[in-house]
Design a protein around this motif. Structure first.
Motif, PDB file in Angstrom:
ATOM      1  N   TRP A  76       0.847  -1.192   0.000  1.00  0.00           N
ATOM      2  CA  TRP A  76       0.000   0.000   0.000  1.00  0.00           C
ATOM      3  C   TRP A  76       0.886   1.247   0.000  1.00  0.00           C
ATOM      4  O   TRP A  76       1.052   1.910  -0.994  1.00  0.00           O
ATOM      5  CB  TRP A  76      -0.949  -0.024   1.195  1.00  0.00           C
TER       6      TRP A  76
ATOM      7  N   LEU B 104      -7.948   8.633  -4.739  1.00  0.00           N
ATOM      8  CA  LEU B 104      -7.082   8.732  -3.565  1.00  0.00           C
ATOM      9  C   LEU B 104      -6.566  10.152  -3.360  1.00  0.00           C
ATOM     10  O   LEU B 104      -5.775  10.399  -2.457  1.00  0.00           O
ATOM     11  CB  LEU B 104      -5.883   7.789  -3.708  1.00  0.00           C
TER      12      LEU B 104
ATOM     13  N   SER C  45      -0.064   4.086  -5.135  1.00  0.00           N
ATOM     14  CA  SER C  45      -0.320   4.503  -3.756  1.00  0.00           C
ATOM     15  C   SER C  45       0.931   5.062  -3.094  1.00  0.00           C
ATOM     16  O   SER C  45       0.907   5.400  -1.921  1.00  0.00           O
ATOM     17  CB  SER C  45      -0.894   3.341  -2.932  1.00  0.00           C
TER      18      SER C  45
END
Length: 582
Positions: free
Chosen positions: A115, A408, A464
């Protein structure tokens, strides 16, 4: 007849003139005569070449090079000022090329998708969190798992939740936990090098409001809440202490960054708000909607050199040093003046209505990304705020985007007069001029390029994490993984066992693109150098990864021996990787 300056001028004057002579000029002088060669190489080499290098004031040796953020150890064993000059000339030259030669390493961290991650070049480790939970510490040189905290999904003991955000600075890791608190852990530097990687808990920092994001740098942790509050912690002391509690506008989107004196919060359609970290005073608002200097980049086509068929599927056999030199890994892109042509921007909202996400500050430069594929760049944000017109030193670059990769809030990195960001399944690296401004599209001197974020279109999900470093770029990379048997270390810290038949599966790995050039011209091409010996099963697995990657579609994870429940879990995992924008 004009005389030789060496015979007409005092050595001090000649040396002063050579201070302003480029390295290419020195090379010409060396070939002029034996006298010039002796003057430069034999009598004044250190004085001349040290003036051509970047180094701390007063440096008399090369200890400062230990602090470089180099994956390839490019400055290791630097032997002289001339040697340093050579390295500091070749590396930027490669970065500035239209199509730089690069090498690649891909690190698979266990069996769960990465992540967030952060590199620690001093300790040669990667620290990462996972979509499945847990915190992993991995060797930067071998890919070996050194230490881990388990996922909260598999233990009641201290662990790390799924999709935990991670911040890191010089041995200090910070990640969030349930309940609006953040945990602080520090690397145990007392252990010998071969036992490095262990972290110990230092503090838990609770908050009585909904926290949305946090950022660690300059020995300061800044935390932001959606409820109009900001927190600044001093990390120069142990345990960290709250140094100031700020009042800010409500509904901050969660992205924030800081420099030595200021903290910047992303406020969505309201732009970016900047506050003084010491006093809490509001400094000003950066409002990209007022910008009038527009440029655009068109989404690259996919010629053979950068097609998915050329992509590497799965982790590289060797992590360090990086392998597979190529000058086609990065796709050159063209910067053009003016807004994106109307035929490409049907999905674009007007600039005045765009939503701004991630933003960064770096040595006076400020950059931010928007939902609709825009990048705002300000060469000096302090002068921008002083001018007050929303235009000083500011530019907006428009790219083709439908906004799907912005869920995001976007991601970007700023370093060395370059801005790296993601738009529509590609990472872009945009070079600025030496003043931090946009280059003139008619006279580009530093290359702009892009690369894909996955090894196959079916695997593409937003990155990410991404970062620019001294000799490389790093980002999360969606590819095919080879499910490993669970190591004893991972099992000890709560990892789920996967000791059955190995499987190919989609995962998120760490990708390193190295720009470090070869220092020896007569060095054998890396392609022909022997690689680490593989076992027969490793060779079969590596070949299978490449074969599956050449086929259309995503591999079926069923190996024919698992039960229906396990197959269902695997299908859910594939759906998560291919369909989730988290």
């Amino acid at each position: 007849m004009v005389g030789d300056p060496l015979t007409l001028l005092p050595p001090e004057i000649v040396l002063r003139i050579l201070d302003f002579t480029p390295v290419s000029g020195l090379a010409s002088l060396l070939a002029t005569s034996k006298a010039w060669y002796a003057f430069i190489e034999d009598r004044h080499q250190d004085a001349i070449y040290s003036a051509k290098t970047t180094h701390p004031e007063g440096a008399h040796d090369f200890d400062f090079l230990k602090n470089t953020n180099s994956f390839a150890k490019f400055f290791k064993d630097t032997s002289s000022w001339k040697d340093l000059c050579k390295r500091q000339t070749l590396l930027p030259r490669n970065w500035n090329r239209e199509c730089p030669q690069t090498k690649e390493s891909v690190v698979q961290v266990g069996n769960d998708p990465v992540w967030r991650f952060r590199p620690d070049f001093k300790r040669r480790i990667f620290v990462s969190t996972s979509q499945a939970g847990g915190l992993n510490v991995t060797s930067m040189d071998t890919g070996e798992l050194l230490w881990r905290l388990p996922s909260t999904l598999v233990t009641d003991a201290p662990g790390v939740r799924p999709y935990a955000h991670l911040e890191y600075e010089d041995g200090t890791a910070v990640f969030d936990r349930e309940g609006d608190a953040v945990e602080v852990w520090r690397h145990n530097d007392e252990k010998p090098w071969d036992q490095r990687g262990e972290f110990v808990s230092v503090a838990v920092l609770p908050h009585d409001c909904q926290t949305r994001g946090f950022q660690l740098s300059f020995k300061t942790l800044c935390v932001v809440s959606t409820q109009g509050e900001g927190f600044v912690y001093d990390f120069s002391v142990t345990p960290p202490r709250l140094s100031i509690h700020l009042e800010i506008e409500n509904d901050a989107v969660g992205h924030l960054d800081q420099d030595q004196e200021a903290v910047m919060y992303s406020m969505g359609t309201r732009g970016y708000h900047i506050y003084n970290k010491a006093s809490g005073k509001f400094i000003g608002a950066i409002q990209p909607r007022k910008c009038e200097a527009l440029y655009h980049l068109r989404h690259p086509s996919s010629p053979t050199a950068t097609s998915y068929s050329d992509a590497r599927h799965g982790p590289t056999q060797r992590i360090f040093p990086p392998l597979h030199p190529s000058n086609t890994r990065l796709k050159s892109i063209k910067l053009e003046s003016g807004p994106l042509p109307s035929s490409f921007n049907d999905e674009h909202a007007p600039l005045a209505e765009d939503e701004w996400g991630a933003g960064m500050l770096c040595e006076g430069i400020m950059a931010g990304v928007s939902r609709h594929g825009r990048v705002f760049i300000c060469s000096d944000w302090r002068k921008y705020l002083e001018a007050g017109d929303g235009k000083a030193g500011a530019s907006v670059v428009e790219c083709e985007s439908d906004g799907t990769s912005f869920d995001l809030g976007g991601w970007l990195s700023v370093k060395g007069h370059r801005v790296m960001f993601e738009i529509q399944d590609r990472v872009y690296v945009l070079a600025l001029d030496d003043e931090g401004r946009m280059q003139d599209p008619e006279s580009i001197t530093k290359g702009n390029y892009s690369l894909r974020t996955s090894s196959a279109p079916q695997l593409a999900v937003p990155v990410s994490f991404m970062g620019l470093y001294d000799d490389c770029i790093m980002h999360t990379y969606t590819t095919l993984g080879w499910r490993h048997q669970t190591s004893a270390l991972a099992a000890q810290h709560g990892a789920q066992q996967h000791d059955g038949p190995s499987r190919i599966f989609p995962t998120k790995a760490i990708r390193i693109i190295s720009f470090a050039p070869d220092l020896e011209d007569d060095e054998k091409p890396e392609l022909w150098q022997p690689e680490t010996e593989m076992s027969s099963s490793e060779r079969a697995g590596n070949g299978l990864l490449q074969l599956v990657g050449m086929l259309d579609g995503v591999p079926d994870s069923d190996d024919g021996d698992g039960d229906e429940e396990e197959e269902g879990e695997e299908d859910d995992f594939v759906d998560m990787m291919l369909g989730s924008s988290s």
